[in-house]
Design a protein around this motif. Sequence first.
Motif, mmCIF file in Angstrom:
data_model
loop_
_atom_site.group_PDB
_atom_site.id
_atom_site.type_symbol
_atom_site.label_atom_id
_atom_site.label_comp_id
_atom_site.label_asym_id
_atom_site.label_seq_id
_atom_site.Cartn_x
_atom_site.Cartn_y
_atom_site.Cartn_z
ATOM 1 N N PHE A 20 0.833 -1.208 0.000
ATOM 2 C CA PHE A 20 0.000 0.000 0.000
ATOM 3 C C PHE A 20 0.868 1.260 0.000
ATOM 4 O O PHE A 20 0.516 2.259 0.607
ATOM 5 N N LEU A 47 -5.371 -7.326 3.022
ATOM 6 C CA LEU A 47 -4.987 -8.454 2.157
ATOM 7 C C LEU A 47 -3.867 -7.984 1.237
ATOM 8 O O LEU A 47 -4.021 -6.987 0.519
ATOM 9 N N VAL A 48 -2.755 -8.692 1.255
ATOM 10 C CA VAL A 48 -1.620 -8.250 0.435
ATOM 11 C C VAL A 48 -0.764 -9.444 0.030
ATOM 12 O O VAL A 48 -0.590 -10.385 0.800
ATOM 13 N N VAL A 49 -0.267 -9.376 -1.208
ATOM 14 C CA VAL A 49 0.674 -10.387 -1.720
ATOM 15 C C VAL A 49 1.896 -9.620 -2.224
ATOM 16 O O VAL A 49 1.753 -8.568 -2.872
ATOM 17 N N HIS A 58 5.275 -12.331 -6.008
ATOM 18 C CA HIS A 58 4.470 -13.558 -5.954
ATOM 19 C C HIS A 58 3.027 -13.361 -6.431
ATOM 20 O O HIS A 58 2.179 -14.219 -6.195
ATOM 21 N N ASN A 111 -0.259 -12.920 -9.001
ATOM 22 C CA ASN A 111 -0.806 -13.675 -10.133
ATOM 23 C C ASN A 111 -0.475 -15.162 -10.071
ATOM 24 O O ASN A 111 -0.308 -15.813 -11.090
ATOM 25 N N GLN A 112 -0.355 -15.675 -8.868
ATOM 26 C CA GLN A 112 -0.126 -17.120 -8.700
ATOM 27 C C GLN A 112 -1.217 -17.729 -7.830
ATOM 28 O O GLN A 112 -1.064 -18.825 -7.309
ATOM 29 N N MET A 165 -2.276 -16.583 -4.865
ATOM 30 C CA MET A 165 -2.092 -16.480 -3.404
ATOM 31 C C MET A 165 -3.210 -15.688 -2.735
ATOM 32 O O MET A 165 -3.632 -16.029 -1.626
ATOM 33 N N ALA A 166 -3.668 -14.632 -3.387
ATOM 34 C CA ALA A 166 -4.777 -13.872 -2.793
ATOM 35 C C ALA A 166 -6.021 -14.762 -2.698
ATOM 36 O O ALA A 166 -6.750 -14.716 -1.698
ATOM 37 N N HIS A 185 -13.556 -3.685 2.927
ATOM 38 C CA HIS A 185 -13.535 -2.440 2.160
ATOM 39 C C HIS A 185 -12.479 -2.526 1.059
ATOM 40 O O HIS A 185 -11.427 -3.128 1.259
ATOM 41 N N VAL A 186 -12.787 -1.903 -0.034
ATOM 42 C CA VAL A 186 -11.823 -1.821 -1.133
ATOM 43 C C VAL A 186 -12.001 -0.455 -1.793
ATOM 44 O O VAL A 186 -13.120 0.066 -1.863
ATOM 45 N N ASN A 203 -9.177 0.245 -7.089
ATOM 46 C CA ASN A 203 -8.302 -0.936 -6.996
ATOM 47 C C ASN A 203 -8.885 -2.099 -7.828
ATOM 48 O O ASN A 203 -9.535 -3.010 -7.311
ATOM 49 N N PRO A 245 -7.557 -4.748 -9.541
ATOM 50 C CA PRO A 245 -7.229 -6.156 -9.259
ATOM 51 C C PRO A 245 -8.021 -6.705 -8.072
ATOM 52 O O PRO A 245 -8.582 -7.808 -8.137
ATOM 53 N N ALA A 246 -8.096 -5.927 -7.000
ATOM 54 C CA ALA A 246 -8.805 -6.408 -5.807
ATOM 55 C C ALA A 246 -10.312 -6.505 -6.073
ATOM 56 O O ALA A 246 -10.961 -7.481 -5.678
ATOM 57 N N LEU A 292 -11.054 -9.600 -7.992
ATOM 58 C CA LEU A 292 -10.938 -10.767 -7.108
ATOM 59 C C LEU A 292 -12.215 -10.929 -6.268
ATOM 60 O O LEU A 292 -12.815 -12.008 -6.234
ATOM 61 N N TYR A 293 -12.640 -9.869 -5.613
ATOM 62 C CA TYR A 293 -13.797 -9.973 -4.704
ATOM 63 C C TYR A 293 -15.080 -10.268 -5.484
ATOM 64 O O TYR A 293 -15.911 -11.056 -5.040
HETATM 65 C C1 LIG Z 1 -4.913 -7.535 -4.982
HETATM 66 C C2 LIG Z 1 -3.824 -8.577 -4.696
HETATM 67 C C3 LIG Z 1 -3.951 -9.005 -3.243
HETATM 68 C C4 LIG Z 1 -4.035 -9.776 -5.636
HETATM 69 O O1 LIG Z 1 -3.079 -10.771 -5.268
HETATM 70 P P1 LIG Z 1 -2.654 -11.979 -6.252
HETATM 71 O O2 LIG Z 1 -2.058 -13.040 -5.422
HETATM 72 O O3 LIG Z 1 -1.861 -11.445 -7.369
HETATM 73 O O4 LIG Z 1 -4.092 -12.455 -6.793
HETATM 74 P P2 LIG Z 1 -4.418 -13.913 -7.401
HETATM 75 O O5 LIG Z 1 -3.266 -14.412 -8.213
HETATM 76 O O6 LIG Z 1 -4.916 -14.797 -6.304
HETATM 77 O O7 LIG Z 1 -5.587 -13.542 -8.416
HETATM 78 C C5 LIG Z 1 -6.918 -13.658 -8.049
HETATM 79 C C6 LIG Z 1 -7.805 -12.834 -8.940
HETATM 80 O O8 LIG Z 1 -7.618 -11.444 -8.667
HETATM 81 C C7 LIG Z 1 -7.829 -10.674 -9.859
HETATM 82 N N1 LIG Z 1 -6.581 -10.018 -10.210
HETATM 83 C C8 LIG Z 1 -5.371 -10.172 -9.589
HETATM 84 N N2 LIG Z 1 -4.461 -9.343 -10.162
HETATM 85 C C9 LIG Z 1 -5.111 -8.670 -11.131
HETATM 86 C C10 LIG Z 1 -4.729 -7.636 -12.053
HETATM 87 N N3 LIG Z 1 -3.483 -7.145 -12.086
HETATM 88 N N4 LIG Z 1 -5.679 -7.136 -12.877
HETATM 89 C C11 LIG Z 1 -6.955 -7.592 -12.849
HETATM 90 N N5 LIG Z 1 -7.370 -8.577 -11.992
HETATM 91 C C12 LIG Z 1 -6.467 -9.092 -11.158
HETATM 92 C C13 LIG Z 1 -8.250 -11.675 -10.921
HETATM 93 O O9 LIG Z 1 -9.656 -11.821 -10.838
HETATM 94 C C14 LIG Z 1 -7.567 -12.947 -10.416
HETATM 95 O O10 LIG Z 1 -8.192 -14.098 -10.887
HETATM 96 P P3 LIG Z 1 -7.676 -14.813 -12.256
HETATM 97 O O11 LIG Z 1 -6.233 -15.110 -12.026
HETATM 98 O O12 LIG Z 1 -8.545 -16.011 -12.363
HETATM 99 O O13 LIG Z 1 -7.879 -13.788 -13.334
HETATM 100 C C15 LIG Z 1 -2.392 -7.985 -4.978
HETATM 101 O O14 LIG Z 1 -2.398 -7.381 -6.251
HETATM 102 C C16 LIG Z 1 -1.918 -6.971 -3.958
HETATM 103 O O15 LIG Z 1 -1.317 -7.334 -2.929
HETATM 104 N N6 LIG Z 1 -2.182 -5.675 -4.202
HETATM 105 C C17 LIG Z 1 -1.743 -4.595 -3.271
HETATM 106 C C18 LIG Z 1 -2.558 -4.614 -1.992
HETATM 107 C C19 LIG Z 1 -4.055 -4.528 -2.260
HETATM 108 O O16 LIG Z 1 -4.521 -3.741 -3.064
HETATM 109 N N7 LIG Z 1 -4.837 -5.380 -1.545
HETATM 110 C C20 LIG Z 1 -6.285 -5.395 -1.606
HETATM 111 C C21 LIG Z 1 -6.846 -4.548 -0.546
HETATM 112 S S1 LIG Z 1 -8.595 -4.410 -0.623
#
Ligand SMILES: CC(C)(COP(=O)(O)OP(=O)(O)OC[C@H]1O[C@@H](n2cnc3c(N)ncnc32)[C@H](O)[C@@H]1OP(=O)(O)O)[C@@H](O)C(=O)NCCC(=O)NCCS
Length: 200
Positions: A20, A122-124, A128, A130-131, A133-134, A156-157, A161, A163-164, A167-168
């Motif tokens: 963050f 929630l953070v990865v 690591h 796109n594997q 882990m989230a 909350h998101v 954001n 990507p998050a 995911l949700y």
């Molecule tokens: C959001 C975050 C936790 C995702 O972690 P990750 O381990 O890369 O996510 P995953 O590999 O488990 O992906 C799960 C899903 O998330 C979504 N996603 C993840 N990265 C994405 C990206 N760059 N763009 C769009 N969707 C994305 C997709 O739906 C993905 O599913 P898919 O692989 O079937 O398309 C990571 O990007 C992160 O730590 N971000 C910074 C902190 C943050 O914003 N946390 C959320 C707070 S609310």
Amino acid sequence: MREAEVRDEIEIAGLVVEGFLDKFRPIFGRGMDRSVWIMEKWVRLEHSIGGVRSLVVEISATGEISGSVGVRIGDSDDDALSRGLWDSLERSLGFLRASWAATLLSYPRYAASFQEAYVERLVVSPAHRNQGMARALLDASEDLARETGKSTVGLHVSGENIPALRLYESYGYEEVSEQRSRLTGYFLGIRNWLYLRKEI
Ligand SMILES: CC(C)(COP(=O)(O)OP(=O)(O)OC[C@H]1O[C@@H](n2cnc3c(N)ncnc32)[C@H](O)[C@@H]1OP(=O)(O)O)[C@@H](O)C(=O)NCCC(=O)NCCS
């Protein structure tokens, strides 16, 4: 995947600050070098008096923690939490910067409910992502919520954001309400905070 221990709190703090960074830089300013210390104190307070349990993904070959999430499932002493955060902020940043940081960190606002588990920070780590882990962390958070008798999971998101949000949404979380803030919009680039919830 395992539950976090006290020794993990510093690594969790580092991951959260890294994940963050855009949010923390304007909050801490020149006190950015103190941000991991402040976050570690915060995570410790959450674990001790905030009703929060954290989960971590540990890479078995190196012992490195590559992802983490906090799940609030128990009672929280919110006054003591705020006092503890304030003490860390003031000691590290001085009164004026601490007041500024406390104001920005007070978003988004959340009223806890007994039936709900609240997922936060929630953070990865970037290396690591796109594997899946989230997904694994979210699955484990929902399992923890079920085991502790909760009927919903809330979180909350920020509306920016993507990507998050993806995911949700893919997990069936639905928007319940939205908080708008000109302050966080201007200084953190976060104009709206979405509150999402899922029945489990
Ligand atoms: C959001 C975050 C936790 C995702 O972690 P990750 O381990 O890369 O996510 P995953 O590999 O488990 O992906 C799960 C899903 O998330 C979504 N996603 C993840 N990265 C994405 C990206 N760059 N763009 C769009 N969707 C994305 C997709 O739906 C993905 O599913 P898919 O692989 O079937 O398309 C990571 O990007 C992160 O730590 N971000 C910074 C902190 C943050 O914003 N946390 C959320 C707070 S609310």
